[in-house]
Design a protein around this motif. Structure first.
Motif, PDB file in Angstrom:
ATOM      1  N   LYS A  53      -0.224  16.634  11.311  1.00  0.00           N
ATOM      2  CA  LYS A  53       0.584  16.706  12.661  1.00  0.00           C
ATOM      3  C   LYS A  53      -0.555  17.334  13.772  1.00  0.00           C
ATOM      4  O   LYS A  53      -0.419  16.504  15.005  1.00  0.00           O
ATOM      5  CB  LYS A  53       1.481  17.782  12.535  1.00  0.00           C
ATOM      6  N   ALA A  54      -1.313  18.171  13.709  1.00  0.00           N
ATOM      7  CA  ALA A  54      -2.229  18.547  14.478  1.00  0.00           C
ATOM      8  C   ALA A  54      -3.378  17.433  14.841  1.00  0.00           C
ATOM      9  O   ALA A  54      -3.587  17.317  16.134  1.00  0.00           O
ATOM     10  CB  ALA A  54      -3.035  19.819  14.076  1.00  0.00           C
ATOM     11  N   ALA A  55      -3.728  16.614  13.748  1.00  0.00           N
ATOM     12  CA  ALA A  55      -4.402  15.671  14.040  1.00  0.00           C
ATOM     13  C   ALA A  55      -3.991  14.335  14.717  1.00  0.00           C
ATOM     14  O   ALA A  55      -4.692  14.040  15.739  1.00  0.00           O
ATOM     15  CB  ALA A  55      -5.236  15.166  12.746  1.00  0.00           C
ATOM     16  N   ALA A  56      -2.735  14.151  14.509  1.00  0.00           N
ATOM     17  CA  ALA A  56      -2.309  12.755  15.136  1.00  0.00           C
ATOM     18  C   ALA A  56      -1.907  13.431  16.573  1.00  0.00           C
ATOM     19  O   ALA A  56      -1.931  12.341  17.328  1.00  0.00           O
ATOM     20  CB  ALA A  56      -0.774  12.710  14.560  1.00  0.00           C
ATOM     21  N   ALA A  57      -1.572  14.407  16.770  1.00  0.00           N
ATOM     22  CA  ALA A  57      -1.491  14.971  18.312  1.00  0.00           C
ATOM     23  C   ALA A  57      -2.553  14.708  19.155  1.00  0.00           C
ATOM     24  O   ALA A  57      -2.409  14.554  20.538  1.00  0.00           O
ATOM     25  CB  ALA A  57      -0.923  16.518  18.505  1.00  0.00           C
ATOM     26  N   LEU A  58      -3.924  14.597  18.663  1.00  0.00           N
ATOM     27  CA  LEU A  58      -4.940  14.288  19.416  1.00  0.00           C
ATOM     28  C   LEU A  58      -5.140  13.103  19.962  1.00  0.00           C
ATOM     29  O   LEU A  58      -5.732  12.632  20.974  1.00  0.00           O
ATOM     30  CB  LEU A  58      -6.205  14.584  18.740  1.00  0.00           C
ATOM     31  N   VAL A  59      -4.336  11.938  19.311  1.00  0.00           N
ATOM     32  CA  VAL A  59      -4.694  10.412  19.717  1.00  0.00           C
ATOM     33  C   VAL A  59      -3.923  10.285  20.707  1.00  0.00           C
ATOM     34  O   VAL A  59      -2.539  10.454  21.057  1.00  0.00           O
ATOM     35  CB  VAL A  59      -4.273   9.850  18.242  1.00  0.00           C
ATOM     36  N   LYS A  60      -4.634   9.398  21.340  1.00  0.00           N
ATOM     37  CA  LYS A  60      -4.161   8.826  22.813  1.00  0.00           C
ATOM     38  C   LYS A  60      -3.866   7.369  22.767  1.00  0.00           C
ATOM     39  O   LYS A  60      -4.566   6.664  22.150  1.00  0.00           O
ATOM     40  CB  LYS A  60      -4.887   9.441  23.916  1.00  0.00           C
ATOM     41  N   GLU A  61      -3.014   6.803  23.632  1.00  0.00           N
ATOM     42  CA  GLU A  61      -2.628   5.566  23.889  1.00  0.00           C
ATOM     43  C   GLU A  61      -4.019   4.835  24.210  1.00  0.00           C
ATOM     44  O   GLU A  61      -4.897   5.319  24.976  1.00  0.00           O
ATOM     45  CB  GLU A  61      -1.845   5.057  24.947  1.00  0.00           C
ATOM     46  N   GLY A  62      -4.404   3.694  23.577  1.00  0.00           N
ATOM     47  CA  GLY A  62      -5.718   3.000  23.823  1.00  0.00           C
ATOM     48  C   GLY A  62      -7.039   3.497  22.813  1.00  0.00           C
ATOM     49  O   GLY A  62      -8.165   2.860  22.643  1.00  0.00           O
ATOM     50  N   ASP A  63      -6.629   4.556  21.820  1.00  0.00           N
ATOM     51  CA  ASP A  63      -7.825   5.095  21.132  1.00  0.00           C
ATOM     52  C   ASP A  63      -8.012   4.087  20.066  1.00  0.00           C
ATOM     53  O   ASP A  63      -7.319   3.312  19.492  1.00  0.00           O
ATOM     54  CB  ASP A  63      -7.428   6.343  20.422  1.00  0.00           C
ATOM     55  N   THR A  64      -9.249   4.170  19.527  1.00  0.00           N
ATOM     56  CA  THR A  64      -9.693   3.382  18.274  1.00  0.00           C
ATOM     57  C   THR A  64     -10.091   4.453  17.413  1.00  0.00           C
ATOM     58  O   THR A  64     -10.985   5.191  17.622  1.00  0.00           O
ATOM     59  CB  THR A  64     -11.029   2.604  18.602  1.00  0.00           C
ATOM     60  N   LEU A  65      -9.794   4.343  16.170  1.00  0.00           N
ATOM     61  CA  LEU A  65      -9.841   5.496  14.980  1.00  0.00           C
ATOM     62  C   LEU A  65     -10.590   5.048  13.857  1.00  0.00           C
ATOM     63  O   LEU A  65     -10.031   3.987  13.202  1.00  0.00           O
ATOM     64  CB  LEU A  65      -8.594   6.088  14.682  1.00  0.00           C
ATOM     65  N   PHE A  66     -11.360   5.599  13.232  1.00  0.00           N
ATOM     66  CA  PHE A  66     -11.958   5.465  11.878  1.00  0.00           C
ATOM     67  C   PHE A  66     -11.066   6.559  11.177  1.00  0.00           C
ATOM     68  O   PHE A  66     -10.968   7.749  11.502  1.00  0.00           O
ATOM     69  CB  PHE A  66     -13.471   5.947  11.527  1.00  0.00           C
ATOM     70  N   ILE A  67     -10.291   6.295   9.770  1.00  0.00           N
ATOM     71  CA  ILE A  67      -9.655   7.004   9.158  1.00  0.00           C
ATOM     72  C   ILE A  67     -10.032   6.718   7.692  1.00  0.00           C
ATOM     73  O   ILE A  67      -9.821   5.535   7.276  1.00  0.00           O
ATOM     74  CB  ILE A  67      -8.225   6.901   9.254  1.00  0.00           C
ATOM     75  N   ASP A  68     -10.697   7.608   7.094  1.00  0.00           N
ATOM     76  CA  ASP A  68     -11.436   7.170   5.806  1.00  0.00           C
ATOM     77  C   ASP A  68     -10.325   7.795   4.635  1.00  0.00           C
ATOM     78  O   ASP A  68      -9.144   8.447   4.917  1.00  0.00           O
ATOM     79  CB  ASP A  68     -12.751   8.016   5.349  1.00  0.00           C
ATOM     80  N   ALA A  69     -10.536   7.187   3.546  1.00  0.00           N
ATOM     81  CA  ALA A  69      -9.669   7.438   2.459  1.00  0.00           C
ATOM     82  C   ALA A  69      -9.347   8.861   1.821  1.00  0.00           C
ATOM     83  O   ALA A  69     -10.347   9.574   1.772  1.00  0.00           O
ATOM     84  CB  ALA A  69      -9.742   6.577   1.107  1.00  0.00           C
ATOM     85  N   GLY A  70      -8.067   9.339   1.891  1.00  0.00           N
ATOM     86  CA  GLY A  70      -7.850  10.576   1.471  1.00  0.00           C
ATOM     87  C   GLY A  70      -6.364  11.048   1.416  1.00  0.00           C
ATOM     88  O   GLY A  70      -5.656  10.303   2.143  1.00  0.00           O
ATOM     89  N   SER A  71      -5.953  12.050   0.785  1.00  0.00           N
ATOM     90  CA  SER A  71      -4.562  12.509   0.884  1.00  0.00           C
ATOM     91  C   SER A  71      -4.324  13.226   2.159  1.00  0.00           C
ATOM     92  O   SER A  71      -3.267  12.748   2.853  1.00  0.00           O
ATOM     93  CB  SER A  71      -4.446  13.586  -0.062  1.00  0.00           C
TER      94      SER A  71
END
Length: 254
Positions: free
Chosen positions: A81-99
């Motif tokens: 939840k804390a991580a997702a709160a950092l994401v803003k409209e227009g962002d490009t994200l790398f998200i690697d595999a993990g729980s």
């Protein structure tokens, strides 16, 4: 309307996480054009996820059950939840595999106008189930399935594909983090994917619960200095947190 052949195709994908067009043609004894039409229809009905050169099936209810069984699920959920709160409209994200990163993907479902580049079939599947798919663009790496996780992708093709993109944020999971030895992983090929994501991101957020602190695995990912910020839970070792902050790396405790 799902035909018998469609049911056979779904059953094939249930038995194997990913199958190529060629494999499906051989198993179903039909042409590539027929398989592609079937996959398009089944994807439109939410039954499967199409990928470059093939398709995959993941049981949505099964994914939800698996996530709730993750070790330290409550801590990982707070981190997500804390991580997702950092994401803003227009962002490009790398998200690697993990729980933990899988839980981040779940938290991103209400975001709009973002692009996610991942090597996780589970994360791609989750985000692809969003009702309005135009709101989240999902790019999944090509490559080899299976090292360490049957739903993760690694290898030279994945590394090359990642290098073609640039991200505002990289959400990096880990199997081990030590303040002196840095981030490590049991699997070399997955390590190289992580390194490519780090290299091509503006900011790198390490998302990890307290149990990974002090753990050193075989393959080296990166030193502490490559991390922009660490999001972890309040049970993380206090001495380690003080040391990390003294090195100019941000820490969020949840």
């Amino acid at each position: 309307m799902i035909k018998n052949r469609h049911r056979d195709l779904i059953e094939l994908l249930k038995r194997k996480p990913f199958m190529t067009i060629e494999e499906l043609c051989q198993q179903l004894d039909v042409s590539p054009a027929t398989v592609r039409r079937d996959l398009s229809l089944l994807e439109s009905e939410g039954e499967i996820l199409r990928l470059n050169g093939g398709a995959m099936y993941i049981d949505k209810d099964g994914v939800e059950r698996e996530m709730t069984s993750f070790p330290h699920f409550e801590e990982k959920t707070r981190i997500a939840k804390a991580a997702a709160a950092l994401v803003k409209e227009g962002d490009t994200l790398f998200i690697d595999a993990g729980s933990t990163t899988q839980l981040i993907a779940q938290q991103l479902m209400n975001h709009t106008n973002i692009t996610v580049i991942t090597n996780s079939l589970e994360i791609a599947y989750q985000l692809n189930t969003k009702k309005d798919r135009r709101e989240i663009s999902v790019i999944i790496c090509g490559g080899t399935l299976g090292e360490g996780n049957s739903h993760s992708i690694a290898g030279p093709v994945a590394e090359k594909m990642i290098s073609m993109f640039r991200a505002n944020i990289c959400f990096l999971s880990t199997a081990g983090f030590d303040i002196k030895q840095g981030v490590t992983d049991p699997h070399l090929t997955l390590t190289r994917v992580k390194q490519n994501m780090i290299e091509h991101s503006n900011k790198v957020y390490l998302v990890t619960d307290h149990s990974k602190f002090g753990v050193i695995n075989t393959a080296f990912v990166c030193p502490l200095e490559k991390i922009t910020h660490i999001i972890t839970d309040a049970a993380a070792p206090a001495d380690d947190i003080r040391y990390i902050r003294s090195k100019g790396v941000g820490v969020t405790l949840v």
